[in-house]
Enzyme design. Structure first.
Site, mmCIF file in Angstrom:
data_model
loop_
_atom_site.group_PDB
_atom_site.id
_atom_site.type_symbol
_atom_site.label_atom_id
_atom_site.label_comp_id
_atom_site.label_asym_id
_atom_site.label_seq_id
_atom_site.Cartn_x
_atom_site.Cartn_y
_atom_site.Cartn_z
ATOM 1 N N GLU A 216 -9.358 -1.670 5.755
ATOM 2 C CA GLU A 216 -8.188 -1.924 6.593
ATOM 3 C C GLU A 216 -8.597 -1.959 8.052
ATOM 4 O O GLU A 216 -8.173 -2.812 8.814
ATOM 5 C CB GLU A 216 -7.135 -0.833 6.377
ATOM 6 C CG GLU A 216 -5.908 -1.033 7.255
ATOM 7 C CD GLU A 216 -4.832 0.029 7.058
ATOM 8 O OE1 GLU A 216 -5.184 1.175 6.768
ATOM 9 O OE2 GLU A 216 -3.662 -0.314 7.212
ATOM 10 N N GLU B 141 -5.230 8.224 18.092
ATOM 11 C CA GLU B 141 -5.802 9.575 18.261
ATOM 12 C C GLU B 141 -6.781 9.873 17.121
ATOM 13 O O GLU B 141 -7.871 10.403 17.343
ATOM 14 C CB GLU B 141 -4.695 10.640 18.275
ATOM 15 C CG GLU B 141 -3.795 10.591 19.498
ATOM 16 C CD GLU B 141 -2.846 9.402 19.505
ATOM 17 O OE1 GLU B 141 -2.252 9.086 18.462
ATOM 18 O OE2 GLU B 141 -2.723 8.753 20.562
ATOM 19 N N SER C 244 1.120 6.437 2.610
ATOM 20 C CA SER C 244 1.785 7.421 3.479
ATOM 21 C C SER C 244 3.025 8.013 2.829
ATOM 22 O O SER C 244 3.725 7.350 2.063
ATOM 23 C CB SER C 244 2.185 6.766 4.788
ATOM 24 O OG SER C 244 1.075 6.187 5.402
ATOM 25 N N SER D 89 4.843 -1.172 4.303
ATOM 26 C CA SER D 89 5.030 -2.546 4.752
ATOM 27 C C SER D 89 5.115 -3.464 3.540
ATOM 28 O O SER D 89 4.323 -3.330 2.594
ATOM 29 C CB SER D 89 3.852 -2.988 5.616
ATOM 30 O OG SER D 89 3.678 -2.096 6.686
ATOM 31 N N GLN E 142 0.835 -1.199 0.000
ATOM 32 C CA GLN E 142 0.000 0.000 0.000
ATOM 33 C C GLN E 142 0.874 1.255 0.000
ATOM 34 O O GLN E 142 1.527 1.553 0.990
ATOM 35 C CB GLN E 142 -0.875 -0.040 1.260
ATOM 36 C CG GLN E 142 -1.757 1.155 1.459
ATOM 37 C CD GLN E 142 -2.235 1.239 2.900
ATOM 38 O OE1 GLN E 142 -1.814 0.461 3.751
ATOM 39 N NE2 GLN E 142 -3.115 2.169 3.183
HETATM 40 C C1 LIG Z 1 4.420 -0.528 11.503
HETATM 41 C C2 LIG Z 1 3.827 0.425 10.515
HETATM 42 C C3 LIG Z 1 3.445 -0.031 9.270
HETATM 43 C C4 LIG Z 1 2.920 0.859 8.328
HETATM 44 N N1 LIG Z 1 2.590 0.384 7.085
HETATM 45 C C5 LIG Z 1 2.149 1.255 6.139
HETATM 46 C C6 LIG Z 1 1.886 0.806 4.804
HETATM 47 O O1 LIG Z 1 2.043 -0.369 4.481
HETATM 48 N N2 LIG Z 1 1.498 1.703 3.879
HETATM 49 C C7 LIG Z 1 1.305 3.010 4.191
HETATM 50 O O2 LIG Z 1 0.906 3.761 3.317
HETATM 51 N N3 LIG Z 1 1.540 3.486 5.450
HETATM 52 C C8 LIG Z 1 1.963 2.632 6.425
HETATM 53 N N4 LIG Z 1 2.238 3.093 7.702
HETATM 54 C C9 LIG Z 1 2.105 4.534 7.985
HETATM 55 C C10 LIG Z 1 0.963 4.904 8.908
HETATM 56 O O3 LIG Z 1 -0.252 4.797 8.259
HETATM 57 C C11 LIG Z 1 1.234 6.340 9.424
HETATM 58 O O4 LIG Z 1 2.414 6.306 10.160
HETATM 59 C C12 LIG Z 1 0.113 6.842 10.286
HETATM 60 O O5 LIG Z 1 -1.006 7.111 9.523
HETATM 61 C C13 LIG Z 1 0.493 8.083 11.092
HETATM 62 O O6 LIG Z 1 0.976 9.098 10.285
HETATM 63 P P1 LIG Z 1 2.332 9.842 10.663
HETATM 64 O O7 LIG Z 1 3.336 8.804 10.933
HETATM 65 O O8 LIG Z 1 2.611 10.838 9.609
HETATM 66 O O9 LIG Z 1 2.038 10.579 12.022
HETATM 67 P P2 LIG Z 1 1.465 12.055 12.191
HETATM 68 O O10 LIG Z 1 0.244 12.188 11.387
HETATM 69 O O11 LIG Z 1 2.554 13.030 11.994
HETATM 70 O O12 LIG Z 1 1.044 12.029 13.721
HETATM 71 C C14 LIG Z 1 1.933 12.345 14.794
HETATM 72 C C15 LIG Z 1 1.129 12.296 16.067
HETATM 73 O O13 LIG Z 1 0.126 13.297 16.030
HETATM 74 C C16 LIG Z 1 -1.150 12.737 16.239
HETATM 75 N N5 LIG Z 1 -2.139 13.449 15.440
HETATM 76 C C17 LIG Z 1 -2.093 13.758 14.120
HETATM 77 N N6 LIG Z 1 -3.195 14.370 13.736
HETATM 78 C C18 LIG Z 1 -3.999 14.456 14.822
HETATM 79 C C19 LIG Z 1 -5.302 14.989 15.071
HETATM 80 N N7 LIG Z 1 -6.019 15.554 14.110
HETATM 81 N N8 LIG Z 1 -5.802 14.876 16.322
HETATM 82 C C20 LIG Z 1 -5.099 14.284 17.314
HETATM 83 N N9 LIG Z 1 -3.869 13.775 17.135
HETATM 84 C C21 LIG Z 1 -3.331 13.865 15.907
HETATM 85 C C22 LIG Z 1 -1.012 11.307 15.790
HETATM 86 O O14 LIG Z 1 -1.990 10.474 16.356
HETATM 87 C C23 LIG Z 1 0.387 10.969 16.243
HETATM 88 O O15 LIG Z 1 0.372 10.607 17.583
HETATM 89 C C24 LIG Z 1 2.758 2.223 8.662
HETATM 90 C C25 LIG Z 1 3.131 2.683 9.938
HETATM 91 C C26 LIG Z 1 3.666 1.801 10.857
HETATM 92 C C27 LIG Z 1 4.067 2.324 12.201
#
Ligand SMILES: Cc1cc2nc3c(=O)[nH]c(=O)nc-3n(C[C@H](O)[C@H](O)[C@H](O)COP(=O)(O)OP(=O)(O)OC[C@H]3O[C@@H](n4cnc5c(N)ncnc54)[C@H](O)[C@@H]3O)c2cc1C
Lengths: 394, 367
Positions: free
Chosen positions: A231, A364, A116, A148, A113
């Site tokens: 998902e 969150e 991100s 992933s 996928q």
């Molecule tokens: C093990 C793992 C596997 C993954 N696999 C995939 C994959 O296969 N394909 C893919 O596309 N992505 C994948 N991801 C990515 C994942 O979907 C993102 O990491 C996730 O959506 C969070 O985005 P970010 O890391 O940019 O965090 P951010 O969006 O920067 O968030 C940082 C913090 O702020 C909080 N936050 C953000 N916005 C808000 C809000 N509006 N209100 C309250 N809190 C908020 C979040 O909850 C978090 O605690 C994977 C992530 C992990 C950890």
């Protein structure tokens, strides 16, 4: 005509009589099973299913398992089965369904996928990977992250920005990306467990034929939401057994180490056990609701609770293990075939479970979803919705 | 009873500034990460600077034994900085062995530990609570020691080990040179890549008796109490770093066109964490002060550990969670902090163990 459990059992029996699982080549067997509509029974006829109720899937899976038939190793293609397939079924063209679903189900082609990006995680609609139309192709440039299993995927579901002048949700388009394209570069991204289960993916001048677009141009957000709903619901084939998840590991550790038990820890274990069982039953309830076509809000509830408990239980396990909890089984760098929380040491489980509250939408964000869509609370004030994407602060 | 002094003196703040500056220069997290899977996971040059040049290893040693004659209060400030930097140095082993040797008024090895030229540790399992029964896994026959102790911190780099053992007179403490014959050290693969430990096997190794009977028990308990009390400060330092770094991130990371720190969900989490760190600092300072004044040490340490060992894990987990996906990656230091936090929670007993102890000390008996 709807297919019921008895009829399904009959069909499996018939199928097994014609295809001896012990003598048939594994792939031939799986392809034939797909063609007989016994792959995912709720899919339409001709696409691996019989249009049966979703809840009947276990009937078929169990009958095949009892006969010692090979399965399609669903754990190796989690994203394909859980996300790509329902998306292609719902939003894809007939040609796309015909082309992708069978090798996806048999496991011949696995999926990842590409959603991100470094700048767009929770706020997926902010993504900046560009897709520019060029004749009958699209040319895609950008960087994805935390992908992933990209290191073993044949295909990817991809969302890209096709029009930066539109507000962020409106200028996105959804594609199927060929991971063997020379413009696709996959670099392992090591995670805190020591393994590289996810990757960075660099897309440079990747040419995607328009025939691999899913949904209309500019409809990428709606398609992606459909994918993400799947998902978060992530329905596996079988009903999870009691002590099937992390709590089983903790319970086993408790049984194996009477010398480490204390009354205080006992109470904590039981509290966790109760919570895990409540979540398990909630997820069963969710399946039952889905089977009668009424998906409830339990999907988000289960994901939130599951993440919280996995973390609490694995943390507890280390504390209970004491000295052994200070150790780690193996830091060796590797690129696993799938994400497994079991079969590894307690330390690995503890670290890996930290991802449960981030991957597939953070806890969150899910709480926001529950608050706004389930409880009907007013949304956060949004300033980014109607402005052109290219003008948004980043 | 007068109230404990829970603030930092000017001298202590100066000490902090010096240590922090050095750690910032010599041990930023990229250096820690690069080291942690290498042949030399510990930075012994850094340790020699900290211990010898800055004289930190001498802080707990009285002047008449060749030390600086400072107290746990000063050392607690150092511990905070060590935690903040997840510094890969044999700090904890040093605290343990120094406290034990001071309690035995040892005069030969102590000066070498105090000037940083030699490294030492104490042969107790890292999860041993200060009030645990005297360990019985090593037997002494004359000067000959036999037995195994697992999870001995900083063992691999130690030149000297103080070993609790049982001999004809009961409990005793022996000093063993790790280069002596009959000593085998086996490192363990740790969850916390920045703090090492291993199994010590003694097969007729020669030891020098330092104390016996009640003196040995007292010395061991004092060592464990000192280290557990100082560990609380290390935990507060680590938690403070996690809070600071997450607050920074919440101000610079944009999602939904806003800084994530502008979401109330994130704000409240960080505010809660700040409350926890504030209370953690108070109990950790209380433990340091109690160790320095030698008043109500048992209760102060149990209190500090019951509170700080969970606080540190909360901070490290929030640190990771609020960094989102980037926090799950190897290239981000979140895992170094998480590993240290979770392991330190188990070190010297988990919170439950210390609450139990408080039940005894505060006359709140079990049913
Ligand atoms: C093990 C793992 C596997 C993954 N696999 C995939 C994959 O296969 N394909 C893919 O596309 N992505 C994948 N991801 C990515 C994942 O979907 C993102 O990491 C996730 O959506 C969070 O985005 P970010 O890391 O940019 O965090 P951010 O969006 O920067 O968030 C940082 C913090 O702020 C909080 N936050 C953000 N916005 C808000 C809000 N509006 N209100 C309250 N809190 C908020 C979040 O909850 C978090 O605690 C994977 C992530 C992990 C950890």
């Amino acid at each position: 005509m709807t297919v019921d459990a008895a009829e399904l059992r009959g069909r499996v029996e018939e199928f097994l009589a014609a295809h001896d699982p012990q003598r048939t080549d594994r792939l031939e067997f799986l392809r034939a099973r797909f063609d007989a509509g016994l792959a995912w029974v709720h899919f339409p006829v001709g696409l691996g299913g019989l249009g049966a109720a979703r809840e009947l899937q276990p009937v078929v899976d169990e009958a095949f398992a009892e006969a010692g038939a090979p399965d399609n190793q669903p754990q190796l293609n989690v994203i394909g089965l859980g996300m790509a397939a329902p998306t292609i079924l719902r939003f894809g063209t007939d040609e796309q369904r015909q082309r992708y679903l069978r090798p996806l189900w048999t496991g011949e082609e696995t999926w990842c996928q590409l959603f991100s990006e470094p700048g767009a995680g929770s706020d997926l609609a902010a993504l900046s990977t560009r897709a520019v139309r060029d004749g009958s192709d699209w040319v895609v440039d950008g960087q994805k992250v935390w992908t992933s299993l990209a290191h073993r995927a044949r295909w990817a579901i991809l969302v890209a920005r096709s029009d930066p002048d539109l507000p962020k949700h409106k200028g996105l388009t959804y594609f199927i990306c060929d991971m063997t394209d020379p413009g696709v570069e996959v670099r392992p991204l090591r995670q805190i467990t020591g393994e590289a289960e996810f990757n960075e993916v660099f897309l440079t001048g990747v040419r995607i034929p328009d025939s691999q677009r899913i949904g209309e141009v500019g409809q990428g957000w709606q398609v992606a939401m459909g994918t993400l709903m799947n998902e978060r619901v992530a329905i596996g084939g079988r009903t999870p057994p009691r002590e099937g998840g992390m709590i089983g590991e903790a319970a086993e550790a408790w049984r194996a180490h009477p010398e480490k038990r204390t009354p205080a820890l006992h109470d904590r274990l039981l509290t966790l056990w109760v919570a895990a069982e409540a979540t398990r039953l909630t997820s069963i309830r969710l399946r039952q609701q889905l089977a009668i076509g009424e998906p409830g809000p339990e999907g988000s509830a289960v994901k939130v609770a599951f993440a919280e408990q996995n973390q609490a239980i694995t943390g507890f396990e280390l504390e209970f293990l004491g000295e052994d909890g200070l150790t780690y089984d193996d830091w060796t760098f590797r690129q696993p075939d799938y994400a497994s929380l079991t079969k590894r040491g307690a330390g690995f489980r503890y670290l890996r479970a930290k991802g449960n509250s981030i991957e597939g939408g953070t806890t969150e964000i899910l709480r926001n979803v529950i608050a706004e869509r389930v409880l009907g609370l007013p949304p956060e004030i949004r300033t980014d919705k109607d402005r052109p994407w290219k003008e948004l602060p980043r | 009873m007068s109230a404990p002094d829970l603030l930092y003196t000017e001298l202590e703040e100066d000490l902090r500034a010096t240590v922090r500056r050095l750690l910032r220069e010599r041990c930023d997290w990229t250096a820690v990460l690069a080291r942690c899977e290498s042949e030399e996971p510990y930075d012994l040059d850094l340790w020699r600077t900290l211990a010898g040049e800055l004289g930190l290893a001498a802080l707990l040693v009285p002047e008449d034994l060749g030390g600086a004659g400072a107290s746990a209060r000063e050392l607690a400030v150092v511990a905070e900085e060590v935690g903040r930097a997840v510094a890969p140095v044999p700090f904890l082993g040093n605290v343990l062995v120094t406290a034990a040797l001071v309690a035995c008024a040892e005069r030969e090895v102590l000066p070498q530990l105090a000037d940083g030229s030699r490294i030492g540790t104490l042969a107790v399992g890292l999860t041993t609570a200060p009030h645990a029964a005297f360990p019985r896994s090593v037997k002494a026959d004359g000067t000959s020691l036999t037995g195994t102790v697992s999870a001995v911190v900083d063992l691999e780099v130690a030149d000297h080990v103080v070993v609790p053992a049982v001999d004809g007179d009961g409990a005793a403490l022996y000093l063993v040179d790790t280069a002596a014959s009959g000593v085998t050290r086996t490192p363990t693969t740790p969850l916390d890549l920045t703090r090492r430990f291993g199994t010590l096997e003694l097969a007729g190794a020669v030891g020098k008796r330092l104390a016996s009977g009640a003196d040995a028990e007292r010395a061991l308990r004092r060592a464990l109490l000192t280290a557990a009390g100082l560990l609380a400060s290390e935990q507060v330092g680590l938690a403070q770093h996690c809070l600071d770094s997450t607050v920074d991130y919440a101000k610079t990371r944009y999602q939904f066109g806003r800084q994530i720190g502008s979401f109330q969900a994130v704000k409240h989490r960080l505010a809660d964490l700040w409350v926890e760190v504030s209370t953690g600092r108070a109990v950790a300072r209380n433990a340091a002060d109690a160790l320095a004044q030698d008043t109500e040490v048992d209760l102060a340490v149990a209190l500090a550990q019951a509170h700080c060992s969970d606080l540190v894990v909360l901070a490290a987990e929030e640190h990771l969670q609020l960094h989102g996906g980037i926090g799950m990656t190897w290239e981000h230091p979140a895992h170094l902090y998480l590993g240290r936090a979770k392991s330190s929670q188990l070190t010297f007993g988990i919170a439950e163990t210390h609450r139990q102890r408080i039940g005894e000390l505060a006359d709140l008996p079990t049913p």
